[in-house]
Scaffold this active site. Structure first.
Site, PDB file in Angstrom:
ATOM      1  N   ASN A  51       3.806  45.028  43.578  1.00 22.77           N
ATOM      2  CA  ASN A  51       4.611  43.836  43.324  1.00 22.77           C
ATOM      3  C   ASN A  51       3.881  43.035  42.237  1.00 22.77           C
ATOM      4  O   ASN A  51       2.893  42.356  42.515  1.00 22.77           O
ATOM      5  CB  ASN A  51       4.728  43.033  44.623  1.00 22.77           C
ATOM      6  CG  ASN A  51       5.610  41.812  44.469  1.00 22.77           C
ATOM      7  OD1 ASN A  51       6.024  41.472  43.367  1.00 22.77           O
ATOM      8  ND2 ASN A  51       5.872  41.149  45.573  1.00 22.77           N
ATOM      9  N   ARG A  65       8.488  46.480  42.985  1.00 22.58           N
ATOM     10  CA  ARG A  65       9.472  45.446  43.261  1.00 22.58           C
ATOM     11  C   ARG A  65       9.917  44.820  41.937  1.00 22.58           C
ATOM     12  O   ARG A  65       9.082  44.450  41.114  1.00 22.58           O
ATOM     13  CB  ARG A  65       8.853  44.373  44.144  1.00 22.58           C
ATOM     14  CG  ARG A  65       9.809  43.245  44.377  1.00 22.58           C
ATOM     15  CD  ARG A  65       9.150  42.091  45.083  1.00 22.58           C
ATOM     16  NE  ARG A  65      10.102  41.026  45.180  1.00 22.58           N
ATOM     17  CZ  ARG A  65       9.789  39.744  45.143  1.00 22.58           C
ATOM     18  NH1 ARG A  65       8.545  39.374  45.017  1.00 22.58           N
ATOM     19  NH2 ARG A  65      10.719  38.838  45.244  1.00 22.58           N
ATOM     20  N   HIS A 118      15.951  38.175  47.528  1.00 23.75           N
ATOM     21  CA  HIS A 118      15.371  38.571  48.825  1.00 23.75           C
ATOM     22  C   HIS A 118      16.161  39.724  49.482  1.00 23.75           C
ATOM     23  O   HIS A 118      16.098  39.898  50.700  1.00 23.75           O
ATOM     24  CB  HIS A 118      15.382  37.395  49.841  1.00 23.75           C
ATOM     25  CG  HIS A 118      14.525  36.232  49.466  1.00 23.75           C
ATOM     26  ND1 HIS A 118      14.904  34.939  49.698  1.00 23.75           N
ATOM     27  CD2 HIS A 118      13.311  36.171  48.904  1.00 23.75           C
ATOM     28  CE1 HIS A 118      13.957  34.111  49.285  1.00 23.75           C
ATOM     29  NE2 HIS A 118      12.978  34.834  48.789  1.00 23.75           N
ATOM     30  N   ARG A 138      11.882  23.967  45.735  1.00 27.90           N
ATOM     31  CA  ARG A 138      13.180  24.030  45.048  1.00 27.90           C
ATOM     32  C   ARG A 138      14.196  23.150  45.747  1.00 27.90           C
ATOM     33  O   ARG A 138      14.196  23.045  46.981  1.00 27.90           O
ATOM     34  CB  ARG A 138      13.715  25.465  45.016  1.00 27.90           C
ATOM     35  CG  ARG A 138      12.898  26.403  44.177  1.00 27.90           C
ATOM     36  CD  ARG A 138      13.683  27.692  43.906  1.00 27.90           C
ATOM     37  NE  ARG A 138      12.820  28.712  43.339  1.00 27.90           N
ATOM     38  CZ  ARG A 138      12.473  29.835  43.974  1.00 27.90           C
ATOM     39  NH1 ARG A 138      12.923  30.094  45.191  1.00 27.90           N
ATOM     40  NH2 ARG A 138      11.689  30.705  43.384  1.00 27.90           N
ATOM     41  N   GLY A 166      10.353  31.217  59.025  1.00 22.50           N
ATOM     42  CA  GLY A 166      11.207  31.829  60.051  1.00 22.50           C
ATOM     43  C   GLY A 166      10.416  32.548  61.127  1.00 22.50           C
ATOM     44  O   GLY A 166      10.759  32.496  62.313  1.00 22.50           O
ATOM     45  N   GLU A 225       8.979  43.885  53.217  1.00 24.45           N
ATOM     46  CA  GLU A 225       9.629  44.353  51.992  1.00 24.45           C
ATOM     47  C   GLU A 225       8.919  45.576  51.420  1.00 24.45           C
ATOM     48  O   GLU A 225       9.550  46.472  50.877  1.00 24.45           O
ATOM     49  CB  GLU A 225       9.653  43.207  50.965  1.00 24.45           C
ATOM     50  CG  GLU A 225      10.642  42.125  51.359  1.00 24.45           C
ATOM     51  CD  GLU A 225      10.313  40.757  50.795  1.00 24.45           C
ATOM     52  OE1 GLU A 225       9.279  40.180  51.197  1.00 24.45           O
ATOM     53  OE2 GLU A 225      11.066  40.254  49.960  1.00 24.45           O
TER      54      GLU A 225
END
Ligand code: ADP
Length: 401
Positions: free
Chosen positions: A7, A91, A180, A241, A333, A385
């Protein structure tokens, strides 16, 4: 088969080496501050001691060479030779409309990723650097690219188009792409497996809430809507953001504060969200600590964050005409019991019933946090991921043989 997953960011490069016979991680690590003096390589071989090395790493090709040296190092290594690495998965943030799934790297694929630089100027160029670096260091080894946008290519036109002049879509491909995707796809699959139900029968809302945050409505295993748009700025309130706002705010602020395009982009991406409202931090741990201590700015930031998250869950239940499963994943989460609790508290109209004790347990494994009576299954599923990219890489490389 042993696979390396990479990544690459503009000044960083994360890696994980997998043995796909049992999907075990042989080593992982991170190179930071590429292109600056004192680059840092942190290498974590499984079952061996971690090692950190500071040196000058000016570009990605050297970064990968250093990583390969570590992977084959006598003391810290896990491979006898670099030749054991049979494929590399990368990625890539933006796959535009060209990529509906992962792809084997060819000159055409690289050209297409380059064409998308416009849409992801910060993210796609380092991905190309990562691919080039891996080709230079491991000639002949196949490379695969996995795109953050690919899973959302199933969205319908009525979902992905903005209601603005259509010529802008025709000329510039301005539309909603989402992000995502690898994570949303991974956790929705794991949710179905965990519940032992066919994914085709399920309406799942996946909440990937980390520093960046997005929600996806997954119906029958495919993404039918997602909260990020042309860029990752749309949707939920995030660490730094803003998420959704009236676009007039942008032109108004640019005019009143005499901001350039770059400055306003930076304001909305780096200086908004939790950070702007709390005035102290973009990290949910600090926000919830402040909220518990009764600090007014952190409390407002927390309440706005949770409110916006809950509104999106409601929207996606409406989009799918119901919801069977809600999945929480990523940094917030997976770890913030209080964000999950407060969000679910106000979803009782959907029949959501949280088991507050189960919600507090930490395990690192997929788990249910709703009561047996809950009409909606609420799950916490650690995202992975890298594993998803490794699986796609294995699949595509085997298929090409
Ligand atoms: P990224 O979007 O950068 O991949 P992650 O998914 O790793 O981010 O999430 C990072 C964020 O997770 C941190 O900024 C922090 O807000 C949040 N986080 C991590 N641990 C906790 C925790 N125990 N409680 C609340 N939030 C947490």
């Amino acid at each position: 088969m042993k696979l390396l997953v990479i990544n690459a960011g503009s000044s960083s490069l994360k890696y994980q080496l997998y043995d796909m016979t049992d999907e075990s991680v042989l080593a992982k690590g991170l190179v930071e501050r590429i292109g600056m003096d004192s680059s840092i390589l942190t290498h974590k071989p499984t079952g061996k001691e971690d090692v950190t090395e500071v040196s000058e790493i000016l570009e990605h090709t050297t970064a990968i060479r250093k990583v390969l040296e570590k992977l084959t190092d006598k003391e810290h290594g896990v491979l006898a030779s670099v030749d054991e690495i049979q494929a590399v998965g990368h990625r890539v943030v933006h796959g535009g409309e060209a990529f509906k799934g992962s792809a084997l790297v060819t000159p055409e694929v690289k050209a297409e990723i380059r064409r998308l630089f416009d849409l992801a100027p910060l993210h796609n160029p380092p991905a190309i650097m990562g691919i080039n670096a891996s080709e230079a260091n491991m000639p002949g080894v196949p490379n695969v690219v996995a795109f953050d946008t690919a899973f959302h290519q199933t969205m319908d036109e009525k979902v992905y188009l903005y209601p603005i002049p259509r010529v802008l879509y025709k000329k510039h491909r301005i539309r909603r792409y989402g992000a995502h995707g690898t994570s949303h796809q991974y956790v929705s699959r794991v949710a179905a497996e965990y519940l032992n139900r066919p994914i085709e029968d399920l309406k799942i809302i996946t909440c990937h809430i980390g520093n960046g945050a997005s929600l996806t409505a997954v119906k029958g295993g495919v993404s039918v809507d997602t909260s990020m748009g042309l860029t990752p700025l749309e949707g939920l309130m995030m660490g730094t953001r803003s998420g959704d706002l009236d676009p007039t705010v942008v032109t108004f602020v640019m005019n009143k504060e005499e901001l350039s395009i770059g400055e306003v982009n930076s304001m909305l991406n780096k200086h908004s969200g939790l950070l702007a409202i709390s005035g102290s931090s973009s990290d949910m741990r600090d926000i919830t600590d402040g909220w518990e201590a009764g600090k007014p700015n952190e409390t407002l930031a927390f309440e706005m964050y949770e409110y916006r998250l809950r509104k999106y869950i409601g929207a996606y239940a409406a989009a799918m005409n119901g919801v069977d499963v809600i999945v929480f994943t990523a940094g917030v989460g997976e770890n913030s019991a209080i964000v999950r609790e407060k969000t679910c508290e106000n979803l009782s109209y959907l029949g959501v019933e949280l088991d507050k004790e189960l919600n507090k347990i930490r395990s690192g494994e997929p788990r249910r946090i709703s009561t047996p009576n809950s009409k909606v299954e609420v799950l916490v599923i650690p995202t992975n991921e890298e594993l998803m990219i490794a699986r796609d890489t294995l699949h595509l490389v085997q298929e090409s043989k």
